[in-house]
Each structure stands twice: as structure tokens, then as C-alpha cells.
Motif scaffolding. Structure first.
Motif, PDB file in Angstrom:
ATOM      1  N   GLY A 271     -10.811   0.900  -0.455  1.00 40.47           N
ATOM      2  CA  GLY A 271     -10.653   2.303  -0.502  1.00 40.47           C
ATOM      3  C   GLY A 271     -10.984   2.987   0.731  1.00 40.47           C
ATOM      4  O   GLY A 271     -10.318   3.824   1.172  1.00 40.47           O
TER       5      GLY A 271
ATOM      6  N   SER B 225      -7.287   1.922   3.004  1.00 36.25           N
ATOM      7  CA  SER B 225      -6.884   3.363   2.934  1.00 36.25           C
ATOM      8  C   SER B 225      -7.147   4.233   3.728  1.00 36.25           C
ATOM      9  O   SER B 225      -6.642   5.089   4.064  1.00 36.25           O
ATOM     10  CB  SER B 225      -6.963   3.488   1.201  1.00 36.25           C
ATOM     11  OG  SER B 225      -6.571   2.785   0.464  1.00 36.25           O
TER      12      SER B 225
ATOM     13  N   PHE C  70       1.205   4.002  -3.102  1.00 36.44           N
ATOM     14  CA  PHE C  70       0.933   5.612  -2.657  1.00 36.44           C
ATOM     15  C   PHE C  70       1.732   6.146  -3.280  1.00 36.44           C
ATOM     16  O   PHE C  70       1.550   7.413  -3.931  1.00 36.44           O
ATOM     17  CB  PHE C  70       0.524   5.649  -1.297  1.00 36.44           C
ATOM     18  CG  PHE C  70       0.111   7.040  -0.906  1.00 36.44           C
ATOM     19  CD1 PHE C  70      -1.339   7.179  -1.276  1.00 36.44           C
ATOM     20  CD2 PHE C  70       0.944   8.166  -0.389  1.00 36.44           C
ATOM     21  CE1 PHE C  70      -1.508   8.626  -1.003  1.00 36.44           C
ATOM     22  CE2 PHE C  70       0.183   9.413  -0.386  1.00 36.44           C
ATOM     23  CZ  PHE C  70      -1.048   9.434  -0.579  1.00 36.44           C
TER      24      PHE C  70
ATOM     25  N   ASN D 297       0.863  -1.182   0.136  1.00 33.03           N
ATOM     26  CA  ASN D 297       0.047  -0.116  -0.072  1.00 33.03           C
ATOM     27  C   ASN D 297       0.867   1.176  -0.140  1.00 33.03           C
ATOM     28  O   ASN D 297       0.327   1.952  -0.784  1.00 33.03           O
ATOM     29  CB  ASN D 297      -1.061   0.022   1.329  1.00 33.03           C
ATOM     30  CG  ASN D 297      -1.971   0.942   1.039  1.00 33.03           C
ATOM     31  OD1 ASN D 297      -2.361   1.241  -0.122  1.00 33.03           O
ATOM     32  ND2 ASN D 297      -2.445   1.464   2.203  1.00 33.03           N
TER      33      ASN D 297
ATOM     34  N   PRO E 251      -4.418   6.738  -2.943  1.00 33.15           N
ATOM     35  CA  PRO E 251      -4.447   5.483  -2.132  1.00 33.15           C
ATOM     36  C   PRO E 251      -5.072   4.318  -2.979  1.00 33.15           C
ATOM     37  O   PRO E 251      -5.651   4.509  -4.108  1.00 33.15           O
ATOM     38  CB  PRO E 251      -5.427   5.796  -1.187  1.00 33.15           C
ATOM     39  CG  PRO E 251      -6.349   6.813  -1.965  1.00 33.15           C
ATOM     40  CD  PRO E 251      -5.359   7.640  -2.656  1.00 33.15           C
ATOM     41  N   TRP E 252      -4.853   2.862  -2.365  1.00 35.04           N
ATOM     42  CA  TRP E 252      -5.399   1.805  -3.094  1.00 35.04           C
ATOM     43  C   TRP E 252      -6.978   1.884  -3.182  1.00 35.04           C
ATOM     44  O   TRP E 252      -7.459   2.110  -2.016  1.00 35.04           O
ATOM     45  CB  TRP E 252      -5.039   0.630  -2.409  1.00 35.04           C
ATOM     46  CG  TRP E 252      -5.283  -0.595  -3.025  1.00 35.04           C
ATOM     47  CD1 TRP E 252      -5.511  -0.959  -4.176  1.00 35.04           C
ATOM     48  CD2 TRP E 252      -5.169  -1.863  -2.278  1.00 35.04           C
ATOM     49  NE1 TRP E 252      -5.724  -2.371  -4.518  1.00 35.04           N
ATOM     50  CE2 TRP E 252      -5.367  -2.728  -3.332  1.00 35.04           C
ATOM     51  CE3 TRP E 252      -4.845  -2.330  -1.077  1.00 35.04           C
ATOM     52  CZ2 TRP E 252      -5.596  -4.331  -2.999  1.00 35.04           C
ATOM     53  CZ3 TRP E 252      -4.686  -3.598  -0.742  1.00 35.04           C
ATOM     54  CH2 TRP E 252      -5.135  -4.618  -1.778  1.00 35.04           C
TER      55      TRP E 252
ATOM     56  N   ALA F 209      -5.469   3.730   7.118  1.00 31.66           N
ATOM     57  CA  ALA F 209      -4.102   3.786   6.772  1.00 31.66           C
ATOM     58  C   ALA F 209      -3.639   5.432   6.920  1.00 31.66           C
ATOM     59  O   ALA F 209      -2.695   5.675   7.299  1.00 31.66           O
ATOM     60  CB  ALA F 209      -3.414   3.097   5.489  1.00 31.66           C
ATOM     61  N   SER F 210      -4.708   6.179   6.325  1.00 27.99           N
ATOM     62  CA  SER F 210      -4.288   7.507   6.449  1.00 27.99           C
ATOM     63  C   SER F 210      -5.081   8.413   7.559  1.00 27.99           C
ATOM     64  O   SER F 210      -4.949   9.648   7.679  1.00 27.99           O
ATOM     65  CB  SER F 210      -5.124   8.105   4.993  1.00 27.99           C
ATOM     66  OG  SER F 210      -6.347   8.031   5.075  1.00 27.99           O
TER      67      SER F 210
END
Length: 176
Positions: A140, A144, A34, A30, A40-41, A147-148
Motif C-alpha cells: 500500500g 501503490s 484499481f 494493479n 489502490p492495492w 505507482a501513483s
């Protein structure tokens, strides 16, 4: 193949990986995605483009739809094999097939009833509609998003588990 090579083959191909190995590999991939694509994925946005390209083929003016305003309008100018999300989705599908074949886990299952087909179609349509409302699927919106450090990713996780719990209860009640 030597005994050592056979053990390595079984550990990497035939047997399931530990969850930590999968998590670390997903995180590294990932981050790499990015860094390379600056995005993002995601998975389901490409599916909406597939529908748009197909509709355009039949003369439907999808360029006028609200969804295909900027930035999605640019994707309509691409083709099926030039869109990076499409290529990634095809890679996921082919990779999953190859992994199932390599692990001797690929099976075709007989459809049990018309009700099963109707439930699968309804479930797929509801999942697709929900993915567009949530601006992504478990990749998504959840993976993602978390992760963000986005709040929407954590909320998606809570409601995904609620939905899975309700869905499993309905599955057991009506199809088992």
C-alpha cells in the motif's frame, strides 16, 4: 505429458520467473484492481479490520476508537468474508502456498530457540505498528504509492531499504 508441455510446466510453475515478467504482471494486475475497485492495492488495512472484528467479538467497543472513525467505521459493519481486502489477503496466502507447493519449495522449519520466537513476535508487532503509522506496508505505501507518483511512496522506499539494512546487520549479529 509431452516434452514441450513438460518444458512449459517447468518454465511457468517450477522455475522462478524473470523479474521483468513479475514486474509487468504486478503492474497489469494493479491497474486492473484499481479500475475494478476504484482503490489502490493494500494489505495491512484488512489486518487492522481483523483485529477490530475480533475485539468486537469480545465486547470491546472499537467503534469509539479514533482509528475506526470514518471511513474505517463502515468496514466494521462488514464481516470477515464480505470484506474485499480480506478476500484478497486470503487469496495471496492461498496463492503463495499453492505456488510453493507447485515449485516443491514448501518447507516447515524447526524453531531454533526461544530468542528466535521472541524476535519474530517483536519484529511482527513492530512491522504491523509501522505499517499503520505509514498507512500501509510495502504494497500500500510503497507499490501503490510509487505507482501513483506520490512522494510518500518514494520516501517509504528509501527508509524501507535503510530498515532492511539495519535489520540484516542485527540478524547476522544476533542470530547467525
Amino acid at each position: 505429458m509431452s516434452l514441450q508441455e513438460n518444458r512449459i510446466f517447468k518454465a511457468v510453475i517450477k522455475e522462478p520467473w524473470p523479474y521483468t515478467t513479475g514486474a509487468i504482471l504486478l503492474a497489469v494486475l494493479n491497474i486492473a484492481l484499481f479500475a475494478i475497485s476504484n482503490a489502490p492495492w493494500g494489505v495491512t488495512t484488512a489486518f487492522s479490520y481483523w483485529g477490530g472484528w475480533l475485539a468486537k467479538t469480545f465486547g470491546i467497543p472499537v467503534e469509539q476508537w479514533f482509528y475506526f472513525a470514518e471511513p474505517h467505521r463502515q468496514a466494521l459493519k462488514l464481516s470477515f468474508f464480505t470484506h474485499s481486502g480480506t478476500l484478497m489477503n486470503l487469496g495471496i496466502i492461498v496463492g503463495a502456498l499453492l505456488a510453493a507447493l507447485a515449485a516443491s519449495q514448501f518447507k516447515l522449519k524447526k524453531i531454533k530457540s526461544v530468542a528466535q520466537v521472541i524476535a519474530a513476535i517483536c519484529g511482527g508487532l513492530l512491522m504491523g505498528y509501522g505499517a499503520r503509522l505509514a498507512f500501509g506496508c510495502n504494497i500500500g505505501a510503497l507499490f501503490s504509492g510509487v505507482a501513483s507518483s506520490s512522494l510518500h511512496g518514494w520516501l517509504f522506499m528509501v527508509f524501507m531499504f535503510v530498515g532492511a539494512w539495519i535489520g540484516s546487520k542485527l540478524l547476522v549479529k544476533y542470530f547467525m
